[in-house]
Write an enzyme that holds these catalytic residues in place. Structure first.
Site, PDB file in Angstrom:
ATOM      1  N   ASP A 215      24.546  62.201  34.834  1.00  0.00           N
ATOM      2  CA  ASP A 215      24.575  63.130  33.236  1.00  0.00           C
ATOM      3  C   ASP A 215      23.036  62.541  33.145  1.00  0.00           C
ATOM      4  O   ASP A 215      22.903  61.788  33.531  1.00  0.00           O
ATOM      5  CB  ASP A 215      25.945  62.488  32.855  1.00  0.00           C
ATOM      6  CG  ASP A 215      25.565  63.173  31.363  1.00  0.00           C
ATOM      7  OD1 ASP A 215      25.634  64.117  31.314  1.00  0.00           O
ATOM      8  OD2 ASP A 215      26.116  62.097  30.455  1.00  0.00           O
TER       9      ASP A 215
ATOM     10  N   GLY B  74      25.743  60.871  20.049  1.00  0.00           N
ATOM     11  CA  GLY B  74      26.188  59.185  19.588  1.00  0.00           C
ATOM     12  C   GLY B  74      26.543  60.352  17.919  1.00  0.00           C
ATOM     13  O   GLY B  74      27.493  60.765  18.162  1.00  0.00           O
TER      14      GLY B  74
ATOM     15  N   HIS C  48      27.418  69.757  24.849  1.00  0.00           N
ATOM     16  CA  HIS C  48      27.020  67.895  25.086  1.00  0.00           C
ATOM     17  C   HIS C  48      27.439  67.509  23.746  1.00  0.00           C
ATOM     18  O   HIS C  48      27.175  68.488  22.677  1.00  0.00           O
ATOM     19  CB  HIS C  48      25.355  68.102  25.661  1.00  0.00           C
ATOM     20  CG  HIS C  48      25.330  68.050  26.737  1.00  0.00           C
ATOM     21  ND1 HIS C  48      24.492  67.058  27.518  1.00  0.00           N
ATOM     22  CD2 HIS C  48      25.217  68.837  27.569  1.00  0.00           C
ATOM     23  CE1 HIS C  48      24.844  67.038  28.653  1.00  0.00           C
ATOM     24  NE2 HIS C  48      25.427  68.318  29.044  1.00  0.00           N
TER      25      HIS C  48
END
Ligand code: 13P
Ligand code: ZN
Length: 290
Positions: free
Chosen positions: A81, A188, A215
């Site tokens: 990744d 995040g 993502h």
């Protein structure tokens, strides 16, 4: 059994669903993800982010990922990744990864095309797939460690979204097998409710006709996942909120312990693993709607 990204996303294309791609920088997370996938009979992507070399070196975790992947009863892709340099991508190839993401999204467009092409050439010669990235995934937190364009609000970031015509050019010139696109998701913790341009996914899908990747998946609502999948998302990268759930379970476990002199590390690891598994099962039920 091990498969590459092209093969696993083909299963998702045929079924009209998405494959969960979970970062797993330790054995507890790896086992939580694989046992969830086997329990639900869902294909899954195990991924090691280059940035997580600080938590566990790729040389250490790769043989474990590959061994567990080979023995699993469901198709498993072992993926690098956010590989950010050629050398790391070549290392992943040598270690036996079945897929790599090369992320030159921070570079100027032409440089992104040229560098991605180089990685694709090497990877394809070994039957390994490549995910490229175009546009900028966001991040509300510079310290999240996952990268992304730091933003404070959505208004100031409108030029970072993936342009459908440029995506078509990028895919044609690089021959990537899947494309990570920017449509408002962030790596995040989301400091505010995600504002996603879900229509953009359908426009990019129409122009490129390849599997698209989301993502910053954790923190997005189930309804938005379903709509994103409907529009063409076939791989969902997922980490932060499941890791937070694991940590919170450990905090609760420690708070409840009266005998503080007899807390043993394996109980902490097992507690985190169980909470991560519960979280992954929930996410997978949304992604892998067969
Ligand atoms: P989150 O940690 O925000 O879920 O993002 C995961 C990711 O995109 C890994 O590449
Ligand atoms: Zn990512």
């Amino acid at each position: 059994m091990l498969v590459n990204l092209k093969e696993i996303t083909q299963i998702a294309e045929q079924g009209g669903f998405a494959i969960g791609a979970f970062n797993a920088p330790n054995l507890e997370t790896l086992m939580a993800v694989i046992s969830s996938a086997e329990e639900l009979n869902c294909p899954v992507i195990l991924q090691h982010a280059q940035v997580h070399n600080a938590l566990i070196p790729i040389e250490t975790i790769a043989p474990i990922m590959l061994d567990l992947g080979k023995k699993a009863s469901v198709p498993i892709c072992v993926h690098l990744d956010h590989g950010t340099d050629y050398e790391e991508c070549m290392k992943a190839l040598r270690l036996g990864f079945t897929s790599i993401m090369f992320d030159a999204s921070g570079a100027p467009y032409e440089e992104n095309v040229l560098k991605t092409k180089e990685v694709v050439k090497a990877a394809h010669s070994m039957g390994v797939s490549v995910e490229g990235e175009l546009g900028h995934i966001f991040s509300f937190d510079a310290g999240s460690g996952e990268g992304g364009k730091i933003i404070n609000d959505y208004q100031s970031a409108s030029d970072s979204y993936t342009d459908p015509d440029t995506a078509k050019d990028f895919v044609e010139r690089t021959s990537v097998d899947a494309l990570a696109i920017a449509f408002g998701t962030a790596h995040g913790i989301y400091k505010m409710k995600p504002v996603l341009d879900l229509n953009r996914i359908a426009l990019i899908k129409e122009k490129t006709n390849i599997p698209l990747v989301m993502h910053g998946g954790s923190g997005v609502s189930d309804d938005e996942f379903r709509r994103a999948i409907k529009n063409g998302i076939r791989k969902i990268n997922y980490y932060t909120y499941m890791a937070v759930d694991g940590a919170n379970a450990v905090i609760r476990f420690l708070d409840k312990k009266t005998d503080k002199d007899n807390i043993q590390y394996h109980d902490i690891a097992i507690t985190a693993q169980a909470a991560i598994k519960e979280h992954v099962l929930k996410a997978m039920k949304v992604f892998c709607m067969k």
